[in-house]
Scaffold this motif. Structure first.
Motif, short mmCIF file in Angstrom:
data_model
loop_
_atom_site.label_atom_id
_atom_site.label_comp_id
_atom_site.label_asym_id
_atom_site.label_seq_id
_atom_site.Cartn_x
_atom_site.Cartn_y
_atom_site.Cartn_z
N ILE A 70 0.08 -31.45 -6.83
CA ILE A 70 0.70 -30.32 -6.12
C ILE A 70 0.77 -29.10 -7.03
O ILE A 70 0.61 -27.97 -6.56
N LEU A 71 0.96 -29.31 -8.33
CA LEU A 71 0.98 -28.19 -9.27
C LEU A 71 -0.39 -27.55 -9.39
O LEU A 71 -0.52 -26.39 -9.78
N GLU A 131 -0.57 -26.71 -0.01
CA GLU A 131 -1.42 -26.67 1.18
C GLU A 131 -2.26 -27.94 1.27
O GLU A 131 -2.37 -28.56 2.34
N ASP A 132 -2.86 -28.33 0.16
CA ASP A 132 -3.68 -29.54 0.14
C ASP A 132 -2.84 -30.77 0.45
O ASP A 132 -3.26 -31.67 1.17
N CYS A 162 -3.00 -22.86 11.22
CA CYS A 162 -1.90 -23.79 11.53
C CYS A 162 -0.87 -23.82 10.42
O CYS A 162 0.23 -24.34 10.61
N LEU A 163 -1.23 -23.29 9.24
CA LEU A 163 -0.30 -23.28 8.12
C LEU A 163 0.22 -21.86 7.89
O LEU A 163 -0.57 -20.92 7.74
N LYS A 164 1.51 -21.71 7.86
CA LYS A 164 2.14 -20.44 7.51
C LYS A 164 2.83 -20.63 6.17
O LYS A 164 3.74 -21.45 6.05
N VAL A 165 2.37 -19.88 5.17
CA VAL A 165 2.79 -20.11 3.79
C VAL A 165 3.59 -18.92 3.27
O VAL A 165 3.18 -17.77 3.42
N GLN A 184 6.39 -28.64 11.28
CA GLN A 184 6.90 -29.36 10.10
C GLN A 184 7.14 -28.35 9.00
O GLN A 184 6.30 -27.48 8.74
N ILE A 185 8.28 -28.46 8.33
CA ILE A 185 8.58 -27.58 7.20
C ILE A 185 8.43 -28.38 5.91
O ILE A 185 9.05 -29.44 5.76
N ASP A 186 7.60 -27.89 5.00
CA ASP A 186 7.42 -28.51 3.69
C ASP A 186 7.86 -27.51 2.62
O ASP A 186 7.61 -26.30 2.74
#
Length: 467
Positions: A147-148, A196-197, A219-222, A317-319
């Motif tokens: 993730i980093l 994102e990945d 589909c992803l809002k960052v 979904q919130i990540d």
């Protein structure tokens, strides 16, 4: 640092290797090799091509709670060299001695480098531990490290079961597998790419992106936010980075996540995944989530932090990932972390609202928006019922409508869109900023699209948005 289990000791040594590789600013390799010459013995070797280690890294380890002669002799073997060294130094640390100041350090004969320029460290120990359990934990650790998205480290995990002839398993992880960009890219940009990945693979539960749930990148809002301590503090250099992703998933998808009402908060400290402290849990519970249209039902500590939402966005979904680290070394203890978390989370939420109008509107804004259709219908009725053609023409011009497009539905939709736009624009601004609301029919080119809000707390810290 106190180590509570053999697996934690191994993960700590891997984490230190990550730090040495990251600080080198060069392409590096990190290898974890597990050999099982017999069912009762496990040999562990962790090597890296980073900057080289210092003895304090191992002198300060406290392994008193796990050291037992029946499964470990307590000896940690270390080979290390820096780029400027002419030799490879070899040490033995006896970690069974609890007091680091009196811990036995044996310096063994060094090896010449013969003029070669390289750096790196290798740590080795032999212990009685289940290889399967340790492999599972190392794999999980590496997945979290992905993730980093640290760009300069290639990772490999090698498992050799010498008690089973011909048995050899190799797992290779490449930290730059997502092509994150040049090494000069900021840490928060790598963090955004890594999360994102993670999300596109349903939290690393899949080996490939789920094209059924995520057909397009829209589909992803960052959103991301940064908070840092000011230079007036002795602990200057403390950074807090937060990335939040809201993903829209079709409810008809076979792998639609039923846990959409929950958010696992992934937490990293100094480039290492770790658990969240109780003070951090308290900070997350005090954030004014309702001003972003979210209702926090509970903050649960289940080994990981989980935010439970009372009414999360439909089919979303919130990540969230938090990373606290020091830009400067050596690291100094600080109490500023909890202050920075709140500011960085708010910055990430505000960044999402700026980049994606219409999401995370406050409960107050949503209530006002519900009246927009009726208000738009009334205004459109006044315009269309007027007998003054000049008045109508001016209104149509302000709305950006041509005469051939004139119709009650078109006028109503246009007015409603402008009303909602004004509501959203003012909802993005700080409540503490006392400014006049923009005009309903104001020209779009006069809007300040680069609006940024800075907020200070007790004159100590500051944060900024990252687009």
């Amino acid at each position: 640092m106190e180590i509570s289990s053999t697996s934690n000791l191994c993960l700590h040594l891997i984490s230190c290797a990550f730090q040495r590789c990251r600080l080198s600013q060069q392409l590096c390799r990190l290898s974890a090799v597990l050999k099982s010459p017999s069912p009762s013995i496990l040999q562990i070797s962790i090597s890296d091509t980073g900057i080289g280690s210092c003895l304090e890294e191992f002198q300060d380890l406290n392994c008193s709670s796990i050291i037992s002669a029946e499964f470990w002799d307590g000896i940690l073997s270390v080979k290390t060299t820096a780029i400027c060294d002419d030799e490879i130094y070899h040490y033995h640390f006896n970690l069974r001695e609890n007091i680091s100041s009196s811990r036995t350090l044996t310096r063994l004969p060094s090896n010449p480098k013969n003029g070669l320029k390289f750096s790196g460290t290798e740590t080795c120990l032999s212990i009685s531990e289940s290889i399967d359990v340790l492999v599972s934990e190392i794999n999980h650790f590496f997945q979290k490290m992905m993730i980093l998205n640290i760009p300069n480290i290639a990772i490999e995990l090698l498992i050799e079961r010498e008690d089973i002839p011909g048995s050899r398993c190799e797992n290779v992880f490449l930290a730059n597998r997502s092509n994150p960009g040049p090494l000069s890219t900021s840490n928060v940009e790598f963090l955004k790419s890594g999360l994102e990945d993670y999300v596109l693979k349903h939290g690393n539960s899949l080996t490939q992106k789920c094209s059924t749930c995520f057909a397009t990148s829209e589909c992803l809002k960052v959103g991301s936010g940064i908070a840092c301590s000011t230079e007036s503090h002795k602990s200057s250099g403390l950074m807090m980075e937060v990335v939040i992703i809201i993903s829209e998933i079709e409810s008809t998808c076979p792998c639609f996540r039923e846990c959409s009402s929950k958010t696992e908060v992934l937490y990293f400290k100094d480039f290492t995944p770790c658990s969240i402290s109780h003070s951090t849990l308290n900070v997350l519970s005090t954030i004014d989530w309702k001003s972003y249209g979210l209702t926090l039902e509970n903050v649960v500590d289940q080994g990981v932090c989980v935010l439970e939402w009372e009414d999360s966005p439909s089919h979303s979904q919130i990540d969230m990932v938090l990373h606290c680290y020091h830009k400067q070394y050596p690291i100094h203890k600080t109490q500023l972390e909890r202050h920075l978390i709140k500011k960085a989370v708010k910055a990430a939420l505000n960044n999402l609202k700026e980049k994606h109008p219409g999401i995370l509107l406050s409960a107050h804004a949503l209530k006002i928006c519900s009246h927009a259709p009726d208000l738009a219908r009334s205004i459109a009725g006044l315009i269309l019922s007027s007998n003054d053609p000049d008045f109508q023409g001016e209104c149509f011009s302000l709305l950006g409508l041509q005469s051939r497009e004139i119709g009650s539905d078109v006028v109503e939709d246009c007015i409603q869109e402008k009303i909602v736009s004004v509501i959203e624009m003012n909802d993005r601004k700080s409540r503490q900023r006392k400014v006049v609301a923009p005009f309903l029919f104001e020209d779009d080119c006069d809007q300040d699209s680069n609006y940024q809000d800075k907020e200070y707390e007790e004159g100590e810290d500051e944060f900024s948005y990252v687009d």
